[in-house]
Every structure is written in structure tokens, then in C-alpha cells.
Design a protein around this motif. Structure first.
Motif, mmCIF file in Angstrom:
data_model
loop_
_atom_site.group_PDB
_atom_site.id
_atom_site.type_symbol
_atom_site.label_atom_id
_atom_site.label_comp_id
_atom_site.label_asym_id
_atom_site.label_seq_id
_atom_site.Cartn_x
_atom_site.Cartn_y
_atom_site.Cartn_z
ATOM 1 N N UNK A 167 4.570 7.005 -9.337
ATOM 2 C CA UNK A 167 3.206 6.983 -8.788
ATOM 3 C C UNK A 167 2.682 8.394 -8.675
ATOM 4 N N UNK A 168 1.433 8.541 -8.975
ATOM 5 C CA UNK A 168 0.778 9.835 -8.755
ATOM 6 C C UNK A 168 0.419 9.906 -7.272
ATOM 7 N N UNK A 169 0.916 10.960 -6.614
ATOM 8 C CA UNK A 169 0.716 11.105 -5.170
ATOM 9 C C UNK A 169 -0.053 12.405 -4.933
ATOM 10 N N UNK A 170 -1.032 12.390 -4.060
ATOM 11 C CA UNK A 170 -1.804 13.614 -3.802
ATOM 12 C C UNK A 170 -0.915 14.634 -3.089
ATOM 13 N N UNK A 171 -1.302 15.902 -3.190
ATOM 14 C CA UNK A 171 -0.516 16.944 -2.525
ATOM 15 C C UNK A 171 -0.483 16.731 -1.015
ATOM 16 N N UNK A 172 -1.582 16.219 -0.442
ATOM 17 C CA UNK A 172 -1.605 15.974 1.018
ATOM 18 C C UNK A 172 -0.561 14.913 1.380
ATOM 19 N N UNK A 173 -0.508 13.853 0.569
ATOM 20 C CA UNK A 173 0.457 12.789 0.868
ATOM 21 C C UNK A 173 1.894 13.271 0.669
ATOM 22 N N UNK A 220 1.145 14.980 -7.660
ATOM 23 C CA UNK A 220 2.493 15.097 -8.199
ATOM 24 C C UNK A 220 2.968 13.688 -8.573
ATOM 25 N N UNK A 221 3.623 13.594 -9.728
ATOM 26 C CA UNK A 221 4.168 12.299 -10.138
ATOM 27 C C UNK A 221 5.504 12.103 -9.436
ATOM 28 N N UNK A 222 5.507 11.202 -8.476
ATOM 29 C CA UNK A 222 6.740 10.969 -7.716
ATOM 30 C C UNK A 222 7.352 9.647 -8.145
ATOM 31 N N UNK A 223 8.673 9.592 -8.108
ATOM 32 C CA UNK A 223 9.352 8.329 -8.355
ATOM 33 C C UNK A 223 9.677 7.741 -6.991
ATOM 34 N N UNK A 224 9.052 6.620 -6.696
ATOM 35 C CA UNK A 224 9.208 6.051 -5.358
ATOM 36 C C UNK A 224 10.068 4.798 -5.399
ATOM 37 N N UNK A 225 11.104 4.750 -4.535
ATOM 38 C CA UNK A 225 11.888 3.514 -4.432
ATOM 39 C C UNK A 225 10.972 2.391 -3.939
ATOM 40 N N UNK A 226 11.071 1.210 -4.549
ATOM 41 C CA UNK A 226 10.256 0.090 -4.071
ATOM 42 C C UNK A 226 11.111 -1.071 -3.580
ATOM 43 N N UNK A 227 12.362 -1.106 -4.001
ATOM 44 C CA UNK A 227 13.295 -2.146 -3.546
ATOM 45 C C UNK A 227 14.689 -1.640 -3.919
ATOM 46 N N UNK A 228 15.765 -2.248 -3.398
ATOM 47 C CA UNK A 228 17.103 -1.802 -3.805
ATOM 48 C C UNK A 228 17.235 -1.909 -5.328
ATOM 49 N N UNK A 229 17.611 -0.809 -5.985
ATOM 50 C CA UNK A 229 17.787 -0.828 -7.437
ATOM 51 C C UNK A 229 16.490 -0.793 -8.220
ATOM 52 N N UNK A 230 15.373 -0.517 -7.543
ATOM 53 C CA UNK A 230 14.091 -0.455 -8.267
ATOM 54 C C UNK A 230 13.221 0.680 -7.759
ATOM 55 N N UNK A 231 12.575 1.369 -8.717
ATOM 56 C CA UNK A 231 11.681 2.458 -8.348
ATOM 57 C C UNK A 231 10.535 2.481 -9.340
ATOM 58 N N UNK A 232 9.434 3.124 -8.967
ATOM 59 C CA UNK A 232 8.342 3.270 -9.925
ATOM 60 C C UNK A 232 7.668 4.622 -9.772
#
Ligand code: NAD
Ligand code: ZN
Length: 368
Positions: A355-361, A341-353
Motif C-alpha cells: 500500500x502507498x502510505x503518506x509520510x504522515x501516516x 512510501x510503498x509499505x508492505x502491510x500484514x493483513x492476516x496471518x501469512x498474508x500481506x499487501x
């Protein structure tokens, strides 16, 4: 006023009550000096009685006969159906609208999505002007050119990309918007705060003094900033392949929770819970500082939004919020991508990217 990207977004407090001002804008945007051009207002049963008369009067002030009338749908997501869409199209046809005519979508996201689609379909497409009246529609749905109605199988499954000729926003109309809907709009604004440091700073400033958990109205400046973030991201990617995915921050888990609640949770509340799930999981994995989670919780509380599924919903025997149920929704989501699943992951305050994440994760994240 923000221009560019082919159409104008104008944010102007008091515009709807300023008949001559509104008439001028409508005339210029829709070409109403041409005597053969008319505009029809599509609105809902809450917004229509409050504001449709003013917009209609402004149309008539440009030129008698410039208004083709008002089409009103019952308020609520229940109206976002193919059946209601056809009703609107039939009403447009019975008003004898031609290809030169235009639709004014006056209402929240439901009206904007449905009227936008009706305009895109009528006679293979006539122009649509968006006049969003809910906070969510102002900062999110009216900008970006997505239109849709829902199918039995899920939300927004029937629609097209179609850009409006313009977006006219009068933030004064937010004074009549119910508190729950204001919180809902804040959900999307807090999402933009996760994508943009300037929005984050403004959100902190405006929600900071709020102790009651009853969300204040955002300033005109913050509404404008939010729209700018959306426009910037959409203009990089109109058809949602790359950058536009960022706008799904909090939406994958959020949409799963929203569907599992059978829409007892508002969209904004669901996005809030979605953002919280991801942030909490990343903090637990040691990938984000705990302060980021605490900051998010504080902002959500101040905006009158939940951080997690409310106990009264968890207690309902007719609702299934199990991890399996949530994963089942997410895997049917049009945003999901086969092996993961393509998830949008926060990486820092005001920033996200993205990432393709497996279903298990993803399962592991939902479990935290
Ligand atoms: P909505 O249109 O149902 O509006 C919420 C409620 O507020 C309704 O009862 C409406 O009648 C009322 N209302 C709106 N403006 C008002 C005002 N000024 N005064 C008093 N009452 C007012 O819901 P929404 O939250 O605006 O939009 C949700 C919809 O938007 C969903 O269908 C969602 O799928 C869609 N959406 C679309 C996009 C997109 O990109 N196209 C993005 C996000 C959401
Ligand atoms: Zn959303």
C-alpha cells in the motif's frame, strides 16, 4: 530440487562433501566437458578455508585444469565495495579468464552480491553459479538475480540485475555458521511466513519447541519452501515494480533502523524490528488482531531476534534513532516513492499487501 524460471536451484544435503556428485553438477551446469572452459571460485576469508578446497577438488575431478583458482575477499560487509570489486575483476583478468569461463560464488550474501556483479561486468558478462553458504544467502540473496556493492552513500547502490546459471545449496554447511547469522537468516524466513501460510505453519512447528532463544537450524523443507516463495514472487516481477515489493515486508522501517544503528544491528534483526513496528501500529489502529502481534513476538524470540531496538543501542550517544532520523533514511531509500512510501502491510496471518502510505501516516506508525 526446484526448476523453472530459467535456472536450477538445487538443495542437496551433503553435496559439498560428495566430490563425485558435486563434480557431476558443476560439469553439467558449467559445461566443463569443453576443455576450454574453466571456473574460478570467489569466496571469503571465513568460508574459503572451510569449503573452497572441496569445491576446487570437485572442479578438478571433472577435468584437470577446470579450476582457474580461488579468489578470497576479507569476510564482512566492509568488503562489499567498488574497490574490492575491482580487485576481484583484476584477479579474474590475471587468471586470464575468457568469456566462456564462469564464476562460482561460494559464501554468504556479501560474496554472492559481489561475485555476481563481478561476473556480470567481466568482459561484459560471464556466467555465475551461486553456492550460498549462509542461511540468509540460501533463502534470499542467491535467488532473484540482484547483484551489488555498496557506495559511501548507502548499501547496494551500485549493481545490476543478472541471473545466475544455477544455485547449488548444501544445507550441511550451516553447521559451521555462527548462531547470530542463523538468527539473521530466520529474520527473512519469518518475513516469508508473513507472505505465505505454508511457510508460517512450518515456522511455527520448527520454532515452537525452542525455549532457549537460540535458533535451531531450519529443516531442508523449510529452506526449500522459503526459496519457493521468493522464486514465485520474483518470477512474477524480475525488475521490482509490483509483486516483488512484497519481499520488502519489514524492510522499509527495518532498513531505516539498520542504517541508524550504523549496522550494529544485523540485517535479520533489523527486518524483525521492521515487521514488529508495522504489526504493532496496525494492531493499535485496530486493523489487526492483537494475537498477530503476540504470535510475531513469540516467533522472533524463539529465533533469537529482537522485537524492538535493544536498550544498549538506544543508550548509545553516537546513534540517533529519533523518528526524524528514521524518516530521513526511509525517504532516501530507493524503495520510497515521492509523496509517500510503498509499505508492505500484514493483513492476516501469512498474508500481506503493498500500500502507498503518506509520510504522515508512516511517521505515525513509527511513533507507536
Ligand atoms: P555475509 O556474506 O557477510 O555472511 C555472514 C558471515 O557468515 C560472514 O562472516 C561469512 O564469512 C560467514 N559465513 C557464511 N557462510 C558460512 C558458513 N557456512 N560457515 C561459517 N561461516 C560462514 O552476510 P549474509 O548475511 O550472508 O548476507 C548479507 C548480504 O547479503 C548483505 O550485503 C545484503 O545486502 C545482501 N543481500 C542481498 C540480497 C539480494 O537479493 N541480492 C538479498 C538480501 C541480502
Ligand atoms: Zn532482507
Amino acid at each position: 530440487v526446484t526448476a523453472g524460471e530459467g535456472y536450477l536451484v538445487e538443495l542437496s544435503p551433503g553435496l559439498i562433501s560428495d566430490a563425485p556428485g558435486l563434480a557431476g553438477r558443476l560439469s553439467a551446469l558449467l559445461g566443463l566437458t569443453d576443455p576450454s572452459v574453466r571456473a574460478v571460485i570467489v569466496t571469503d576469508s571465513n568460508v574459503g578455508p572451510l569449503y573452497a578446497g572441496k569445491v576446487e577438488a570437485a572442479l578438478e575431478a571433472t577435468r584437470p585444469g577446470a579450476s582457474a583458482g580461488v579468489i578470497t575477499i576479507p569476510a564482512g560487509e566492509e568488503s562489499k565495495t567498488p574497490l574490492e570489486l575491482v580487485r576481484v575483476l583484476e584477479a579474474m583478468a590475471s587468471l586470464r579468464l575468457t568469456r566462456k569461463d564462469a564464476v562460482i560464488a561460494l559464501g554468504g550474501g556479501v560474496v554472492g552480491d559481489l561475485a555476481g556483479l563481478a561476473a556480470a561486468l567481466y568482459m561484459r558478462g560471464i556466467r555465475c553459479l551461486q553456492m550460498p553458504t549462509s542461511l540468509l544467502a540460501m533463502v534470499d540473496s542467491s535467488v532473484g538475480g540482484k547483484t551489488a556493492v555498496d557506495l559511501e552513500a548507502g548499501k547496494n547502490l551500485m549493481g545490476v540485475f543478472s541471473q545466475p546459471v544455477g544455485v547449488l545449496i548444501d544445507p550441511e554447511v550451516l553447521r559451521t555458521l555462527p548462531a547470530r547469522e542463523i538468527s539473521c537468516g530466520w529474520g527473512e524466513i519469518i518475513k516469508y511466513a508473513g507472505l505465505d501460510g505454508d511457510v508460517l505453519a512450518a515456522v511455527r512447528t520448527e520454532l515452537g519447541p525452542c525455549r532457549s532463544g537460540i535458533a535451531p537450524l531450519p529443516s531442508v523443507g523449510l529452506i526449500a519452501r522459503s526459496i519457493d516463495v521468493k522464486r514465485r514472487i520474483v518470477s512474477e516481477d524480475e525488475k521490482e515494480s509490483g509483486a516483488r515489493r512484497l519481499l520488502n515486508l519489514g524492510h522499509t522501517a527495518g532498513h531505516a533502523v539498520e542504517t541508524a544503528s550504523r549496522y550494529a544491528l544485523s540485517h535479520g534483526a533489523s527486518v524483525a524490528i521492521g515487521m514488529h513496528i508495522l504489526t504493532k501500529a496496525l494492531v493499535k489502529e485496530g486493523k489487526l488482531p492483537r494475537a498477530m502481534l503476540e504470535d510475531l513476538e513469540e516467533l522472533l524470540r524463539q529465533a533469537g531476534l529482537p522485537s524492538s531496538i535493544p536498550p544498549e543501542l538506544l543508550a548509545r550517544a553516537d546513534l540517533d534513532f529519533s523518528i526524524d532520523a528514521l524518516l530521513a533514511v526511509a525517504s532516501h531509500d530507493k524503495k520510497s516513492a515521492g509523496s509517500g512510501v510503498n509499505l508492505v502491510l500484514p493483513i492476516a496471518p501469512g498474508r500481506a499487501e503493498v500500500r502507498k502510505v503518506s509520510w504522515e501516516d508512516f511517521r505515525a506508525m513509527l511513533e507507536t
